[in-house]
Motif scaffolding. Sequence first.
Motif, PDB file in Angstrom:
ATOM      1  N   ARG A  94       0.622  -1.337   0.183  1.00 41.64           N
ATOM      2  CA  ARG A  94      -0.493  -0.089  -0.349  1.00 41.64           C
ATOM      3  C   ARG A  94       0.618   1.416   0.004  1.00 41.64           C
ATOM      4  N   SER A  95       2.405   1.085   0.943  1.00 40.63           N
ATOM      5  CA  SER A  95       2.630   2.328   0.593  1.00 40.63           C
ATOM      6  C   SER A  95       3.608   2.788  -0.276  1.00 40.63           C
ATOM      7  N   HIS A  96       3.577   1.818  -0.760  1.00 40.85           N
ATOM      8  CA  HIS A  96       4.925   1.668  -2.636  1.00 40.85           C
ATOM      9  C   HIS A  96       3.880   1.661  -3.662  1.00 40.85           C
ATOM     10  N   PHE A  97       2.923   1.363  -3.948  1.00 41.43           N
ATOM     11  CA  PHE A  97       1.909   1.248  -4.917  1.00 41.43           C
ATOM     12  C   PHE A  97       0.345   1.290  -4.968  1.00 41.43           C
ATOM     13  N   ALA A  98      -0.111   2.574  -3.850  1.00 40.72           N
ATOM     14  CA  ALA A  98      -1.122   2.465  -4.009  1.00 40.72           C
ATOM     15  C   ALA A  98      -1.706   3.234  -5.202  1.00 40.72           C
ATOM     16  N   ASP A  99      -1.345   3.846  -5.854  1.00 41.06           N
ATOM     17  CA  ASP A  99      -1.517   4.016  -7.207  1.00 41.06           C
ATOM     18  C   ASP A  99      -1.928   2.881  -8.858  1.00 41.06           C
ATOM     19  N   ASP A 100      -1.701   1.640  -7.607  1.00 39.32           N
ATOM     20  CA  ASP A 100      -1.611   0.440  -8.772  1.00 39.32           C
ATOM     21  C   ASP A 100      -2.572  -0.363  -8.879  1.00 39.32           C
ATOM     22  N   PHE A 101      -2.577  -0.709  -7.214  1.00 42.78           N
ATOM     23  CA  PHE A 101      -3.839  -1.527  -6.442  1.00 42.78           C
ATOM     24  C   PHE A 101      -4.533  -0.711  -6.040  1.00 42.78           C
ATOM     25  N   ILE A 102      -6.357  -1.547  -5.585  1.00 37.80           N
ATOM     26  CA  ILE A 102      -6.644  -1.628  -4.448  1.00 37.80           C
ATOM     27  C   ILE A 102      -7.227  -2.342  -3.617  1.00 37.80           C
ATOM     28  N   PHE A 103      -6.635  -2.157  -2.198  1.00 41.10           N
ATOM     29  CA  PHE A 103      -6.259  -3.284  -1.889  1.00 41.10           C
ATOM     30  C   PHE A 103      -7.807  -3.026  -0.228  1.00 41.10           C
ATOM     31  N   GLU A 104      -7.481  -4.683   0.320  1.00 41.23           N
ATOM     32  CA  GLU A 104      -8.733  -5.376   0.988  1.00 41.23           C
ATOM     33  C   GLU A 104      -7.862  -5.741   2.584  1.00 41.23           C
ATOM     34  N   GLY A 105      -7.934  -4.780   3.481  1.00 39.38           N
ATOM     35  CA  GLY A 105      -7.676  -4.819   4.479  1.00 39.38           C
ATOM     36  C   GLY A 105      -6.038  -5.388   4.176  1.00 39.38           C
ATOM     37  N   ASN A 106      -5.268  -6.248   5.447  1.00 39.51           N
ATOM     38  CA  ASN A 106      -4.479  -6.242   5.132  1.00 39.51           C
ATOM     39  C   ASN A 106      -4.554  -7.743   4.647  1.00 39.51           C
ATOM     40  N   ARG A 107      -4.663  -8.215   3.865  1.00 42.07           N
ATOM     41  CA  ARG A 107      -4.736  -9.384   3.777  1.00 42.07           C
ATOM     42  C   ARG A 107      -4.599  -9.670   1.819  1.00 42.07           C
ATOM     43  N   ALA A 108      -5.071  -8.544   0.776  1.00 39.19           N
ATOM     44  CA  ALA A 108      -5.195  -9.004  -0.429  1.00 39.19           C
ATOM     45  C   ALA A 108      -4.788  -7.583  -1.669  1.00 39.19           C
ATOM     46  N   LEU A 109      -4.551  -7.235  -2.718  1.00 37.70           N
ATOM     47  CA  LEU A 109      -4.582  -6.598  -3.277  1.00 37.70           C
ATOM     48  C   LEU A 109      -5.553  -7.181  -4.471  1.00 37.70           C
ATOM     49  N   ILE A 110      -6.508  -6.176  -4.854  1.00 41.34           N
ATOM     50  CA  ILE A 110      -7.767  -6.543  -5.656  1.00 41.34           C
ATOM     51  C   ILE A 110      -6.932  -5.763  -7.269  1.00 41.34           C
ATOM     52  N   GLU A 119       1.714  -5.040 -14.121  1.00 38.77           N
ATOM     53  CA  GLU A 119       2.861  -6.624 -14.144  1.00 38.77           C
ATOM     54  C   GLU A 119       4.361  -5.750 -13.507  1.00 38.77           C
ATOM     55  N   GLY A 120       4.344  -5.281 -13.932  1.00 43.59           N
ATOM     56  CA  GLY A 120       5.755  -4.537 -13.025  1.00 43.59           C
ATOM     57  C   GLY A 120       5.690  -4.392 -11.633  1.00 43.59           C
ATOM     58  N   PRO A 121       4.534  -3.941 -10.946  1.00 41.71           N
ATOM     59  CA  PRO A 121       4.279  -3.890  -9.495  1.00 41.71           C
ATOM     60  C   PRO A 121       4.176  -4.775  -8.776  1.00 41.71           C
ATOM     61  N   LEU A 122       2.921  -5.391 -10.228  1.00 37.28           N
ATOM     62  CA  LEU A 122       2.903  -7.218  -8.927  1.00 37.28           C
ATOM     63  C   LEU A 122       3.552  -7.959  -9.127  1.00 37.28           C
ATOM     64  N   VAL A 123       5.195  -7.932 -10.221  1.00 36.86           N
ATOM     65  CA  VAL A 123       6.022  -9.045 -10.080  1.00 36.86           C
ATOM     66  C   VAL A 123       6.821  -8.310  -8.840  1.00 36.86           C
ATOM     67  N   LEU A 124       6.539  -7.558  -8.234  1.00 36.35           N
ATOM     68  CA  LEU A 124       7.834  -6.771  -6.919  1.00 36.35           C
ATOM     69  C   LEU A 124       7.160  -7.250  -6.156  1.00 36.35           C
ATOM     70  N   CYS A 125       5.257  -7.838  -5.877  1.00 36.52           N
ATOM     71  CA  CYS A 125       4.448  -8.050  -4.729  1.00 36.52           C
ATOM     72  C   CYS A 125       4.949  -9.647  -4.478  1.00 36.52           C
ATOM     73  N   LEU A 126       4.825  -9.726  -5.848  1.00 37.75           N
ATOM     74  CA  LEU A 126       4.502 -10.981  -5.519  1.00 37.75           C
ATOM     75  C   LEU A 126       5.805 -11.528  -5.051  1.00 37.75           C
ATOM     76  N   ARG A 127       6.995 -10.956  -5.769  1.00 37.49           N
ATOM     77  CA  ARG A 127       8.236 -11.724  -5.309  1.00 37.49           C
ATOM     78  C   ARG A 127       9.193 -11.265  -3.614  1.00 37.49           C
ATOM     79  N   ALA A 128       8.434  -9.733  -3.139  1.00 34.15           N
ATOM     80  CA  ALA A 128       8.373  -9.711  -1.590  1.00 34.15           C
ATOM     81  C   ALA A 128       7.402 -10.929  -0.801  1.00 34.15           C
ATOM     82  N   ALA A 129       6.684 -11.548  -1.366  1.00 32.52           N
ATOM     83  CA  ALA A 129       6.021 -12.925  -0.917  1.00 32.52           C
ATOM     84  C   ALA A 129       6.962 -13.911  -0.945  1.00 32.52           C
ATOM     85  N   LEU A 130       7.002 -14.066  -2.630  1.00 35.59           N
ATOM     86  CA  LEU A 130       7.510 -15.385  -2.263  1.00 35.59           C
ATOM     87  C   LEU A 130       9.376 -15.123  -1.503  1.00 35.59           C
TER      88      LEU A 130
END
Length: 147
Positions: A94-110, A119-130
Motif C-alpha cells: 500500500r505504501s509503495h503501490f497505492a496508485d497501482d492497486f486497490i487493497f482489502e484490509g491487510n490481506r489482499a490486493l485487488i 505487471e511491473g508492480p505486481l511482480v515486485l509484490c509477488l517477489r516480496a511474498a515469495l
Amino acid sequence: MSPPALPAALSETFERYSTDVSRRLLQIRSLIFNTAANTPGVGVLTETLKWGEAAYLTAASGSGTTIRLGTPKSAPDCCAVFVNCQTTLISDFRSHFADDFIFEGNRALIIPARAPLPEGPLVLCLRAALTYHLHKKQKAKAAVIKA
C-alpha cells in the motif's frame, strides 16, 4: 518459462470464475511461476487448493508466505491476490503501490479483471511474498550481528 500444466482440481477452480476473471487469474498464476523461477532462494513452488482457491507455497525452500488467488467478496468481478494477514506485506504494498492497486484490509490486493495489468508492480509484490521469510531471517541475522 511457461508455468506447469494446471492440475485438474485447480482447473475446475479457475473454471468457476467468469471468463475475464479466470483469464486474469491465469495471467497472475503465470507471473507467480515466472517470478519464482527468476528469484534466487525461492525454488520449486507447490500449487494446491486452500479454502477452495489456488494457492502457491514455497514448501521446498520455506522462503515465502502463501499466495492465494481468488475474488474478493466485495468485488466478484475483480481478482484478488491474498497473502497471510499476519504479515506486513499489504501494508508495504500500500505504501509503495497505492496508485497501482486497490487493497482489502491487510490481506489482499485487488486487480480489475478487465483493466490493464500493472505487471511491473505486481511482480515486485509477488517477489516480496515469495521471499518474505527469507528477508525476515536476514533481518534477524543482521540484528544479531549488530548486537
